[in-house]
Write a protein that holds these residues in place. Structure first.
Motif, short mmCIF file in Angstrom:
data_model
loop_
_atom_site.label_atom_id
_atom_site.label_comp_id
_atom_site.label_asym_id
_atom_site.label_seq_id
_atom_site.Cartn_x
_atom_site.Cartn_y
_atom_site.Cartn_z
N TRP A 384 0.84 -1.20 0.00
CA TRP A 384 0.00 0.00 0.00
C TRP A 384 0.87 1.25 0.00
O TRP A 384 1.93 1.26 0.65
N HIS A 385 0.41 2.27 -0.68
CA HIS A 385 1.08 3.58 -0.64
C HIS A 385 0.30 4.50 0.29
O HIS A 385 -0.88 4.78 0.07
N LEU A 386 0.96 4.93 1.37
CA LEU A 386 0.31 5.79 2.36
C LEU A 386 0.24 7.22 1.84
O LEU A 386 1.22 7.76 1.33
N HIS A 387 -0.91 7.85 2.01
CA HIS A 387 -1.06 9.24 1.57
C HIS A 387 -0.28 10.20 2.47
O HIS A 387 0.08 11.29 2.03
N ARG A 388 -0.03 9.79 3.70
CA ARG A 388 0.80 10.59 4.60
C ARG A 388 1.94 9.72 5.11
O ARG A 388 1.68 8.65 5.68
N PRO A 389 3.19 10.12 4.93
CA PRO A 389 4.32 9.28 5.37
C PRO A 389 4.29 9.03 6.88
O PRO A 389 3.80 9.85 7.66
N LEU A 390 4.85 7.90 7.27
CA LEU A 390 4.93 7.55 8.68
C LEU A 390 5.90 8.47 9.42
O LEU A 390 6.93 8.86 8.86
N PRO A 391 5.61 8.81 10.68
CA PRO A 391 6.64 9.45 11.51
C PRO A 391 7.83 8.51 11.62
O PRO A 391 7.69 7.29 11.58
N MET A 392 9.02 9.07 11.78
CA MET A 392 10.23 8.25 11.73
C MET A 392 10.26 7.20 12.84
O MET A 392 10.69 6.06 12.61
N ASP A 393 9.80 7.53 14.05
CA ASP A 393 9.84 6.54 15.13
C ASP A 393 8.88 5.40 14.85
O ASP A 393 9.17 4.24 15.15
N VAL A 394 7.74 5.72 14.24
CA VAL A 394 6.77 4.66 13.90
C VAL A 394 7.34 3.81 12.76
O VAL A 394 7.19 2.58 12.76
N PHE A 395 7.98 4.45 11.78
CA PHE A 395 8.58 3.68 10.69
C PHE A 395 9.62 2.70 11.20
O PHE A 395 9.68 1.55 10.78
N GLN A 396 10.47 3.16 12.12
CA GLN A 396 11.51 2.27 12.64
C GLN A 396 10.91 1.07 13.35
O GLN A 396 11.38 -0.06 13.19
N ALA A 397 9.85 1.29 14.12
CA ALA A 397 9.21 0.17 14.82
C ALA A 397 8.50 -0.76 13.84
O ALA A 397 8.57 -1.98 13.96
N ALA A 398 7.84 -0.17 12.83
CA ALA A 398 7.10 -0.97 11.85
C ALA A 398 8.05 -1.70 10.92
O ALA A 398 7.73 -2.80 10.43
N ALA A 399 9.20 -1.13 10.61
CA ALA A 399 10.18 -1.80 9.77
C ALA A 399 10.88 -2.92 10.52
O ALA A 399 11.22 -3.96 9.96
N ALA A 400 11.09 -2.73 11.84
CA ALA A 400 11.77 -3.74 12.64
C ALA A 400 10.91 -4.97 12.85
O ALA A 400 11.42 -6.04 13.17
N ALA A 401 9.59 -4.84 12.64
CA ALA A 401 8.69 -5.97 12.88
C ALA A 401 9.05 -7.15 12.01
O ALA A 401 8.97 -8.31 12.43
N THR A 402 9.45 -6.91 10.79
CA THR A 402 9.79 -8.02 9.90
C THR A 402 11.10 -8.70 10.30
O THR A 402 11.29 -9.88 10.06
N ALA A 403 12.01 -7.93 10.93
CA ALA A 403 13.28 -8.52 11.39
C ALA A 403 13.05 -9.46 12.56
O ALA A 403 13.76 -10.43 12.70
#
Length: 403
Positions: A384-403
């Motif tokens: 999905w393409h988000l219409h509003r980019p994620l805040p950086m702290d949320v992105f880091q947590a959401a990206a780390a979920a796959t790791a």
């Protein structure tokens, strides 16, 4: 330290004989970002949620020492809280909930524990409290469910509805009525024992707001909890553009599941808010598919068929999976993949864990999104393409979920 020829940093921190007042919980929460509820699990299971490439290794004796310290420091006895409030209040002085938490370094979860409340703590400390009505306990126990409110408009409206001179439901404008329904289901997700007549739905919410008038003590406590949430806003809330702006949902603000289904008119006189248990829903009134995503799933809370692979690819791209039974050819799958042509909307909500220190964790509203691509089926993996980019702290947590 980081250097071109230094790929790995190993820090050896030998655990020695610390004073019993030393707070290991603060050290490890600063390192891991874990909640107090989850910290002991992390220590016991070897810190499974650290960023990729990082690890904390404890020997058996160190783990035992740290767990004993965390347990002793994080489980405040109620009598100790009462004594701290007495000492802080002094002679004839009053103390707000926010002041008490700040001055004593106590967390809200220590006060809003099962069967307890800020009102009860004040009573036990001999401080005055407003009158308690017949619904006091059923209302005040929902305080933890409102602690996440972190957008000014919703907080201000909730506070106005909790005032002594709050307007009746029928006197509110359409947007404030929507917030009133969210507040109603936040307090009574099962609709309480109020009349639920499909022919006159306004009566349900009017009766709930009227019942709140008779609960001065509970209203004061809920107001103080909401004030704390408003004071702790971390991200800038922003209204969704287009026809969904009337929902009153703000991107990068937190919502409980009960508030979400109320805002989307999925709960009402014919459907309770707590009857919704799944991670996806389609709101007919708003023609919107809603995805409620828990990023870090535990096998204790989710079955193997519901541990979906959801994570952030970038601040603008999010990878999510449909329910396990959804195929590309199904009506639901076709609606996901062709939502723009069909005029439907996609809304994404995420939370890092199912539980936090106060109980069931709220969701962060990421906003609306558009289909980009997909692979497979049962489940369908969709980008999905988000219409509003994620805040950086949320992105880091959401990206780390796959790791």
């Amino acid at each position: 330290r980081a250097a071109p020829d230094n790929a790995v940093l190993t820090a050896l921190d030998f655990v020695g004989h610390q004073r019993k007042e030393f707070r290991f919980d603060r050290r490890f929460r600063a390192l891991t970002g874990a909640t107090r509820r989850g910290l002991r699990d992390q220590v016991e299971h070897g810190f499974p949620f650290l960023p990729s490439g990082c690890q904390i290794v404890l020997d058996r004796q160190s783990r035992r020492t740290i767990l004993e310290n965390i347990k002793s420091q994080t489980q405040h006895r109620w009598r100790a809280l009462v004594n701290e409030l007495k000492a802080l209040a002094g002679a004839g002085k009053d103390v707000s909930l926010g002041t008490f938490l700040h001055e004593t370094d106590v967390e809200l979860a220590d006060v809003l524990r099962p069967g307890k409340s800020w009102t009860q703590l004040r009573l036990d400390a001999g401080l005055p409290v407003p009158a308690r009505g017949p619904r006091h306990h059923e209302v005040v126990r929902r305080g933890a469910a409102l602690a996440h409110v972190d957008d000014p408009e919703r907080a201000d409206t909730y506070l106005r509805l909790l005032n002594d001179d709050a307007p009746s439901y029928l006197d509110l404008n359409e947007r404030d009525q929507r917030y009133a329904r969210m507040l109603f289901f936040g307090i009574w997700p099962d609709r309480g024992d109020f009349p639920a007549d499909p022919a006159a739905p306004a009566n349900l919410y009017a009766a709930g707001l009227e019942a709140l008038r008779g609960e001065p003590a509970a209203r004061r406590e809920l107001s103080e909890i909401i004030e704390l949430g408003r004071a702790g806003i971390r991200h800038l809330p922003r209204e969704v553009a287009g026809p969904l702006s009337h929902l009153g949902l703000m991107t990068h603000a937190h919502y409980s599941r009960d508030e979400i289904v109320a805002a989307l008119d999925h709960a009402g006189t014919q459907r309770r808010a707590d009857s919704f248990r799944e991670g996806v829903l389609f709101s007919e009134p708003w023609q919107a598919d809603v995805f409620l995503v828990t990023l870090r799933k535990s096998e204790r809370d989710y079955s193997p068929t519901t541990i979906y692979n959801d994570y952030a690819i970038s601040p603008e791209l999010f990878h999510g999976e449909s329910q396990a039974r959804t195929t590309v050819a199904s009506p639901t799958g076709q609606r996901y993949l062709h939502h723009r042509e069909r005029g439907t909307h996609v809304l994404l909500f995420t939370r890092e864990h199912k539980k936090d220190a106060l109980g069931t964790a709220p969701y962060l509203f990421l906003g609306t999104a558009d289909y980009v691509s997909h692979t497979g089926e049962r489940p369908i993996a969709i980008t999905w393409h988000l219409h509003r980019p994620l805040p950086m702290d949320v992105f880091q947590a959401a990206a780390a979920a796959t790791a």
